[in-house]
Write a protein that holds these residues in place. Structure first.
Motif, short mmCIF file in Angstrom:
data_model
loop_
_atom_site.label_atom_id
_atom_site.label_comp_id
_atom_site.label_asym_id
_atom_site.label_seq_id
_atom_site.Cartn_x
_atom_site.Cartn_y
_atom_site.Cartn_z
N MET A 170 30.94 47.11 45.08
CA MET A 170 30.32 46.12 44.25
C MET A 170 29.59 45.13 45.17
SD MET A 170 32.12 43.85 41.33
CE MET A 170 32.02 44.92 39.94
N SER A 171 28.44 44.68 44.74
CA SER A 171 27.64 43.77 45.56
C SER A 171 28.19 42.35 45.50
CB SER A 171 26.19 43.80 45.08
OG SER A 171 26.11 43.21 43.80
N ARG A 172 27.69 41.52 46.41
CA ARG A 172 28.12 40.12 46.45
C ARG A 172 27.71 39.40 45.16
NH1 ARG A 172 27.31 36.68 51.44
NH2 ARG A 172 29.54 36.69 51.80
N ARG A 173 26.57 39.78 44.65
CA ARG A 173 26.08 39.13 43.42
C ARG A 173 27.00 39.47 42.24
NH1 ARG A 173 20.07 39.62 40.84
NH2 ARG A 173 20.13 37.60 39.85
N GLY A 174 27.46 40.70 42.19
CA GLY A 174 28.37 41.11 41.13
C GLY A 174 29.71 40.41 41.23
N LEU A 175 30.22 40.23 42.47
CA LEU A 175 31.48 39.51 42.67
C LEU A 175 31.35 38.06 42.26
CD1 LEU A 175 32.75 40.96 46.07
CD2 LEU A 175 33.71 41.30 43.81
N ARG A 212 29.30 36.87 40.08
CA ARG A 212 29.15 36.81 38.64
C ARG A 212 30.49 36.92 37.91
NH1 ARG A 212 25.03 40.91 36.06
NH2 ARG A 212 26.74 41.70 34.80
N LEU A 213 31.43 37.67 38.48
CA LEU A 213 32.75 37.79 37.89
C LEU A 213 33.72 36.73 38.41
CD1 LEU A 213 33.20 41.66 38.01
CD2 LEU A 213 32.65 40.24 36.04
N GLY A 214 33.54 36.29 39.63
CA GLY A 214 34.46 35.34 40.25
C GLY A 214 34.37 33.94 39.67
N ALA A 215 33.18 33.49 39.34
CA ALA A 215 33.01 32.13 38.82
C ALA A 215 33.76 31.92 37.51
CB ALA A 215 31.53 31.80 38.68
N PRO A 216 33.60 32.81 36.52
CA PRO A 216 34.37 32.61 35.28
C PRO A 216 35.88 32.73 35.50
CG PRO A 216 32.55 34.12 34.89
CD PRO A 216 32.62 33.89 36.36
N ALA A 217 36.29 33.64 36.39
CA ALA A 217 37.72 33.79 36.67
C ALA A 217 38.28 32.52 37.30
CB ALA A 217 37.96 34.99 37.58
N ALA A 218 37.53 31.92 38.23
CA ALA A 218 37.97 30.68 38.86
C ALA A 218 38.03 29.55 37.85
CB ALA A 218 37.05 30.32 40.02
N PHE A 219 37.06 29.50 36.96
CA PHE A 219 37.05 28.47 35.92
C PHE A 219 38.26 28.61 35.00
CE2 PHE A 219 35.89 27.23 31.57
CZ PHE A 219 35.67 25.88 31.77
N LEU A 220 38.54 29.82 34.54
CA LEU A 220 39.70 30.05 33.67
C LEU A 220 41.00 29.70 34.38
CD1 LEU A 220 38.71 33.35 31.85
CD2 LEU A 220 38.85 31.06 30.89
N ALA A 221 41.10 30.03 35.66
CA ALA A 221 42.31 29.69 36.41
C ALA A 221 42.47 28.17 36.50
CB ALA A 221 42.25 30.30 37.81
N ALA A 222 41.38 27.45 36.75
CA ALA A 222 41.45 25.99 36.85
C ALA A 222 41.84 25.37 35.50
CB ALA A 222 40.11 25.43 37.32
N VAL A 223 41.28 25.88 34.42
CA VAL A 223 41.61 25.35 33.09
C VAL A 223 43.08 25.64 32.76
CG1 VAL A 223 41.16 25.63 30.62
CG2 VAL A 223 39.27 25.41 32.21
N THR A 224 43.56 26.82 33.10
CA THR A 224 44.95 27.18 32.84
C THR A 224 45.90 26.25 33.59
OG1 THR A 224 44.33 29.48 32.50
CG2 THR A 224 46.65 29.03 32.97
N VAL A 225 45.61 25.99 34.86
CA VAL A 225 46.44 25.09 35.65
C VAL A 225 46.42 23.69 35.05
CG1 VAL A 225 46.63 23.96 37.90
CG2 VAL A 225 46.27 26.42 37.76
N ALA A 226 45.25 23.22 34.62
CA ALA A 226 45.14 21.89 34.03
C ALA A 226 45.96 21.79 32.75
CB ALA A 226 43.68 21.55 33.76
#
Length: 116
Positions: free
Chosen positions: A1-6, A8-22
């Motif tokens: 998988m390319s860096r651009r694809g990572l 694109r998937l990593g940003a929403p995952a990081a956001f969801l993780a931050a919201v869950t922790v909050a």
């Protein structure tokens, strides 16, 4: 998988993780009782103010308030007027008087009937 694809998937995952922790931190803060500190009587006398002194009501005194009787009952599967009367400490005749348009043989789940 390319860096651009990572990315694109990593940003929403990081956001969801931050919201869950909050959310977990906020829930933990709301459910936790304030910590009580043990101090000597003279220290309490010097530092206590009217806003920080807790009332000395016991648990039994707080629970002694009478509960208000429910005015309505929501029918669940298998309910009849006899069962509802038993659950609400009333009589079948009283239920019939309070619910003149309700046919006791045609009760539906989720239907609300008056009991008081």
């Amino acid at each position: 998988m390319s860096r651009r694809g990572l990315a694109r998937l990593g940003a929403p995952a990081a956001f969801l993780a931050a919201v869950t922790v909050a959310v977990l931190l906020v829930r933990a803060g709301l459910q936790r009782e304030p910590a009580r500190t043990t101090t000597t009587a003279p220290t309490i006398a010097r530092t206590a103010t009217a806003a920080t002194v807790e009332p000395t009501t016991s648990t039994a005194e707080r629970r002694s308030k009478p509960r208000r009787a429910r005015r309505f009952y929501t029918i669940v599967a298998g309910d009849t007027f006899e069962i509802v009367a038993g659950k609400t400490s009333t009589t079948v005749e009283r239920l019939r008087v309070l619910n003149p348009g309700v046919d006791s043989t045609m009760l539906q789940v989720g239907q609300r009937i008056r009991v008081r």
